[in-house]
Design an enzyme around this catalytic site. Structure first.
Site, mmCIF file in Angstrom:
data_model
loop_
_atom_site.group_PDB
_atom_site.id
_atom_site.type_symbol
_atom_site.label_atom_id
_atom_site.label_comp_id
_atom_site.label_asym_id
_atom_site.label_seq_id
_atom_site.Cartn_x
_atom_site.Cartn_y
_atom_site.Cartn_z
ATOM 1 N N TYR A 143 0.934 -1.110 0.367
ATOM 2 C CA TYR A 143 -0.248 -0.072 -0.252
ATOM 3 C C TYR A 143 1.118 1.359 -0.293
ATOM 4 O O TYR A 143 1.773 1.626 0.556
ATOM 5 C CB TYR A 143 -1.205 -0.131 1.313
ATOM 6 C CG TYR A 143 -2.134 -0.995 1.112
ATOM 7 C CD1 TYR A 143 -2.008 -2.388 0.010
ATOM 8 C CD2 TYR A 143 -2.911 -0.832 2.814
ATOM 9 C CE1 TYR A 143 -3.137 -2.568 0.283
ATOM 10 C CE2 TYR A 143 -4.297 -2.617 2.766
ATOM 11 C CZ TYR A 143 -4.061 -2.718 1.421
ATOM 12 O OH TYR A 143 -4.589 -3.855 1.221
ATOM 13 N N PHE B 276 -13.197 -5.960 -0.874
ATOM 14 C CA PHE B 276 -14.803 -5.181 -1.768
ATOM 15 C C PHE B 276 -16.053 -5.761 -1.395
ATOM 16 O O PHE B 276 -16.792 -6.280 -1.707
ATOM 17 C CB PHE B 276 -14.631 -5.795 -2.902
ATOM 18 C CG PHE B 276 -13.441 -5.710 -3.972
ATOM 19 C CD1 PHE B 276 -12.725 -4.933 -3.119
ATOM 20 C CD2 PHE B 276 -12.813 -6.432 -4.567
ATOM 21 C CE1 PHE B 276 -11.647 -4.575 -3.811
ATOM 22 C CE2 PHE B 276 -12.143 -6.252 -5.165
ATOM 23 C CZ PHE B 276 -11.087 -5.177 -4.815
ATOM 24 N N PRO B 277 -16.297 -5.302 0.500
ATOM 25 C CA PRO B 277 -17.791 -5.410 1.561
ATOM 26 C C PRO B 277 -19.396 -4.856 0.124
ATOM 27 O O PRO B 277 -19.781 -5.541 0.878
ATOM 28 C CB PRO B 277 -17.689 -4.899 2.446
ATOM 29 C CG PRO B 277 -16.543 -3.359 2.224
ATOM 30 C CD PRO B 277 -15.497 -4.114 1.328
ATOM 31 N N LEU B 278 -18.831 -3.861 -0.717
ATOM 32 C CA LEU B 278 -19.503 -3.174 -0.986
ATOM 33 C C LEU B 278 -20.259 -3.475 -2.765
ATOM 34 O O LEU B 278 -20.909 -2.637 -3.610
ATOM 35 C CB LEU B 278 -19.731 -1.810 -0.471
ATOM 36 C CG LEU B 278 -19.863 -1.016 0.842
ATOM 37 C CD1 LEU B 278 -19.510 -0.167 0.842
ATOM 38 C CD2 LEU B 278 -21.457 -1.434 0.665
ATOM 39 N N PRO C 59 -14.711 -2.230 -12.344
ATOM 40 C CA PRO C 59 -15.479 -1.991 -13.699
ATOM 41 C C PRO C 59 -16.471 -3.248 -14.100
ATOM 42 O O PRO C 59 -15.293 -4.656 -14.404
ATOM 43 C CB PRO C 59 -15.317 -1.462 -15.165
ATOM 44 C CG PRO C 59 -13.825 -0.951 -14.386
ATOM 45 C CD PRO C 59 -13.629 -0.993 -13.039
#
Length: 313
Positions: A65, A220-222, A227
């Site tokens: 990161y 990626f909880p949402l 794309p």
């Protein structure tokens, strides 16, 4: 109110849950977005201090990161008396000049080098939890060539580092159901797979984690990180529930995860203080039985999206 979901016999938003021998808040913080504050170190430090003030006691990071920048922020901002569990990951390494700024690093010697780099940048003698990020499932790069490494070989070096005291506990990421079953004898503290209200491919894997006392920490909880992936914020049911409760669709998606299974731990990331507070507030959102049934009935769409090896991007 109890859900009809068998994984949620006594769902509780917020609260605490066991994680790698500790009891932690179910809402932590994912530090990846701090890369966006590369030119405002003071704001990044202030955001981390605000997270601690709001009750965050586990933070997810990685050496790749910001090519070590995020770990350096954590080293500066998080104090021993905060008693915050730092969770990092290996399996990739920084590639600052590459098209996606990271490359796979799956070989055993690369996993060891990744742990050593994390220890230095974090200023720790032991990393409480280190996730071995595989490339077996979910969206992301797939290993090719020399980066295709047997799980047993990887677990051998991970357990060796745990025996040496460099790692407190081992987690797995982007792993399959069969992969987790193979890894169970090594002792697995958590699983990080892509999972959300609209992408629930791993329901059987989640159930196995619940049965084995393994924390489920979805990334990626949402949804919608790339794309082509479905997004919780575009799901009509989530939007309708949000409007009825006076919250946002994002908050509904995160709160549903907390209700769905008692071993779920959240690590939503942000570089914005207001967004951080909104994420932490999902622990106070409750659903009645009808609302929860409506959300449980949302169709799951596959989260499989291959980005290909880095050289093909």
């Amino acid at each position: 109110m109890a859900s009809s979901n068998p994984l949620s016999d006594a769902p509780r938003p917020g609260g605490t849950a066991p994680f790698a021998g500790r009891t932690v808040s179910r809402i932590g913080y994912g530090a990846m977005q701090l890369e966006r504050l590369h030119d405002d170190r003071g704001a990044a430090i202030a955001l981390l201090r605000r997270a601690v003030d709001l009750g965050v006691d586990h933070i997810d990071t990685a050496q790749f990161y910001g090519n070590g920048y995020v770990n350096e922020l954590l080293r500066e901002a998080i104090r021993p008396q905060d008693d915050v569990m730092i969770v990092s990951k290996v399996g990739a390494a920084p590639d600052p000049h590459g098209p996606v700024r990271l490359r796979l690093a799956q070989r055993p010697e690369e996993l060891r080098a990744g742990v050593e780099d994390n220890l230095i940048s974090l200023g720790l003698e032991q990393i409480p939890v280190v996730n071995l990020r595989r490339t077996d499932s979910g969206p992301g790069i797939r290993a090719t060539g020399e980066q295709v490494v047997d799980l047993d070989d990887q677990l051998a070096v991970m357990t060796a580092m745990r025996d040496e005291g460099k790692i407190g506990a081992i987690g797995l990421g982007s792993v399959t159901l069969d992969g987790l079953r193979r890894a169970l004898p090594a002792g697995i503290a958590c699983v990080q797979n892509a999972y959300s209200l609209v992408s629930r491919d791993d329901e059987d894997l989640l159930a196995l984690c619940a049965a084995e006392g393994i924390a489920w920490v979805p990334f990626f909880p949402l949804g919608g990180a790339f794309p082509g992936l479905p997004k919780v914020t575009e799901e009509p049911a989530a939007r309708a529930v949000a409007e009825s409760l006076g919250v946002t669709p994002s908050q509904v998606g995160l709160a549903w995860l907390l209700h769905h299974a008692p071993n779920v731990l959240l690590i939503p990331g942000t570089a914005d203080a207001a967004h951080l507070e909104a994420n932490m507030a999902v622990g106070d959102i409750t659903f009645d039985a009808a609302t929860l049934a409506t959300l449980d009935a949302v169709e799951s769409r596959s989260s499989e999206l291959l980005l290909g090896p880095p050289e093909r991007r």
